[in-house]
Design a protein around this motif. Structure first.
Motif, mmCIF file in Angstrom:
data_model
loop_
_atom_site.group_PDB
_atom_site.id
_atom_site.type_symbol
_atom_site.label_atom_id
_atom_site.label_comp_id
_atom_site.label_asym_id
_atom_site.label_seq_id
_atom_site.Cartn_x
_atom_site.Cartn_y
_atom_site.Cartn_z
ATOM 1 N N GLN A 117 -22.496 71.150 130.977
ATOM 2 C CA GLN A 117 -22.720 70.128 129.949
ATOM 3 C C GLN A 117 -21.641 70.202 128.872
ATOM 4 O O GLN A 117 -21.156 71.276 128.517
ATOM 5 C CB GLN A 117 -24.108 70.275 129.336
ATOM 6 C CG GLN A 117 -25.201 69.801 130.271
ATOM 7 C CD GLN A 117 -26.563 69.748 129.605
ATOM 8 O OE1 GLN A 117 -26.953 70.654 128.885
ATOM 9 N NE2 GLN A 117 -27.294 68.677 129.863
ATOM 10 N N HIS A 118 -21.297 69.031 128.337
ATOM 11 C CA HIS A 118 -20.259 68.892 127.320
ATOM 12 C C HIS A 118 -20.936 68.670 125.971
ATOM 13 O O HIS A 118 -21.646 67.690 125.769
ATOM 14 C CB HIS A 118 -19.355 67.704 127.679
ATOM 15 C CG HIS A 118 -18.231 67.501 126.741
ATOM 16 N ND1 HIS A 118 -17.687 66.266 126.499
ATOM 17 C CD2 HIS A 118 -17.506 68.366 125.982
ATOM 18 C CE1 HIS A 118 -16.701 66.379 125.638
ATOM 19 N NE2 HIS A 118 -16.575 67.640 125.301
ATOM 20 N N ILE A 119 -20.679 69.582 125.031
ATOM 21 C CA ILE A 119 -21.282 69.521 123.703
ATOM 22 C C ILE A 119 -20.201 69.171 122.683
ATOM 23 O O ILE A 119 -19.135 69.788 122.666
ATOM 24 C CB ILE A 119 -21.903 70.880 123.307
ATOM 25 C CG1 ILE A 119 -22.855 71.386 124.396
ATOM 26 C CG2 ILE A 119 -22.567 70.805 121.944
ATOM 27 C CD1 ILE A 119 -24.064 70.530 124.625
ATOM 28 N N VAL A 120 -20.493 68.180 121.839
ATOM 29 C CA VAL A 120 -19.595 67.816 120.746
ATOM 30 C C VAL A 120 -20.413 67.798 119.459
ATOM 31 O O VAL A 120 -21.450 67.138 119.387
ATOM 32 C CB VAL A 120 -18.942 66.431 120.972
ATOM 33 C CG1 VAL A 120 -18.075 66.043 119.777
ATOM 34 C CG2 VAL A 120 -18.117 66.433 122.245
ATOM 35 N N VAL A 121 -19.945 68.542 118.454
ATOM 36 C CA VAL A 121 -20.586 68.554 117.140
ATOM 37 C C VAL A 121 -19.626 67.898 116.157
ATOM 38 O O VAL A 121 -18.456 68.278 116.067
ATOM 39 C CB VAL A 121 -20.932 69.986 116.683
ATOM 40 C CG1 VAL A 121 -21.525 69.977 115.282
ATOM 41 C CG2 VAL A 121 -21.907 70.637 117.661
ATOM 42 N N VAL A 122 -20.140 66.888 115.429
ATOM 43 C CA VAL A 122 -19.334 66.126 114.478
ATOM 44 C C VAL A 122 -19.889 66.349 113.083
ATOM 45 O O VAL A 122 -21.099 66.242 112.857
ATOM 46 C CB VAL A 122 -19.353 64.618 114.817
ATOM 47 C CG1 VAL A 122 -18.562 63.818 113.793
ATOM 48 C CG2 VAL A 122 -18.807 64.375 116.215
ATOM 49 N N ALA A 123 -19.000 66.667 112.137
ATOM 50 C CA ALA A 123 -19.383 66.830 110.732
ATOM 51 C C ALA A 123 -19.144 65.509 110.009
ATOM 52 O O ALA A 123 -18.103 64.878 110.185
ATOM 53 C CB ALA A 123 -18.562 67.940 110.093
ATOM 54 N N HIS A 124 -20.122 65.088 109.202
ATOM 55 C CA HIS A 124 -20.017 63.879 108.387
ATOM 56 C C HIS A 124 -19.950 64.306 106.923
ATOM 57 O O HIS A 124 -20.745 65.144 106.485
ATOM 58 C CB HIS A 124 -21.210 62.951 108.624
ATOM 59 C CG HIS A 124 -21.257 62.426 110.029
ATOM 60 N ND1 HIS A 124 -20.697 61.231 110.380
ATOM 61 C CD2 HIS A 124 -21.772 62.943 111.167
ATOM 62 C CE1 HIS A 124 -20.872 61.023 111.674
ATOM 63 N NE2 HIS A 124 -21.522 62.062 112.166
ATOM 64 N N PHE A 125 -19.036 63.694 106.158
ATOM 65 C CA PHE A 125 -18.772 64.118 104.793
ATOM 66 C C PHE A 125 -19.123 63.027 103.787
ATOM 67 O O PHE A 125 -19.302 61.870 104.136
ATOM 68 C CB PHE A 125 -17.295 64.511 104.645
ATOM 69 C CG PHE A 125 -16.917 65.676 105.513
ATOM 70 C CD1 PHE A 125 -17.103 66.968 105.076
ATOM 71 C CD2 PHE A 125 -16.391 65.465 106.779
ATOM 72 C CE1 PHE A 125 -16.771 68.045 105.879
ATOM 73 C CE2 PHE A 125 -16.054 66.535 107.592
ATOM 74 C CZ PHE A 125 -16.244 67.828 107.135
ATOM 75 N N LYS A 126 -19.199 63.414 102.504
ATOM 76 C CA LYS A 126 -19.579 62.503 101.425
ATOM 77 C C LYS A 126 -18.600 61.349 101.240
ATOM 78 O O LYS A 126 -18.975 60.302 100.722
ATOM 79 C CB LYS A 126 -19.714 63.277 100.110
ATOM 80 C CG LYS A 126 -20.880 64.224 100.100
ATOM 81 C CD LYS A 126 -20.951 64.996 98.805
ATOM 82 C CE LYS A 126 -22.108 65.973 98.853
ATOM 83 N NZ LYS A 126 -22.162 66.809 97.651
#
Length: 138
Positions: A117-126
């Protein structure tokens, strides 16, 4: 006896004209880039570190390790195999200064991770920007 003199006077002016045209074209391109704002669209890279490990039951544990931009972090979102984005944590009040994403915070997936499985974690900023902080195959 007649001597022929070589006339090389024309070589220098031709080279000079070519160099001046080249410099003019380069200067025009640089000035146009600044005038039309081509250089202003570049986003700065945020510094946020996360680690991801599988626990004994193959659930993915994502841990926020820190970085200079953790204070500006709104949420971490994860996708598995390019599927629907799942918010794994978010601030309590969107776009406010209060932030519950602190260094050392850990988040688990709701299902075990299968091999491949391919996992992608994305950070969202102010500032409404987003950045991939983890991209990994298991």
């Amino acid at each position: 006896m007649m001597k022929f003199r070589e006339n090389e006077d024309a070589v220098s002016p031709v080279i000079g004209v070519i160099l001046m045209v080249a410099i003019t074209v380069i200067l025009a391109a640089v000035i146009a880039a600044f005038v039309f704002g081509m250089g202003s669209n570049v986003q700065t890279t945020k510094t946020v570190g996360v680690t991801a490990n599988l626990d004994k039951d193959r659930y993915l544990v994502v841990t926020l390790q820190g970085g200079g931009d953790v204070a500006d972090l709104l949420s971490l979102n994860m996708t598995v195999n390019g599927g629907e984005e799942v918010m794994i944590n978010t601030t309590t009040t969107k776009f406010m200064d209060r932030n519950n994403l602190t260094v050392g915070a850990s988040f688990n997936t709701s299902k075990p991770i299968e091999s491949g499985q391919h996992i992608v974690v994305v950070a969202h900023f102010k500032d409404y920007s987003q950045q991939v902080v983890l991209d990994k195959f298991y």
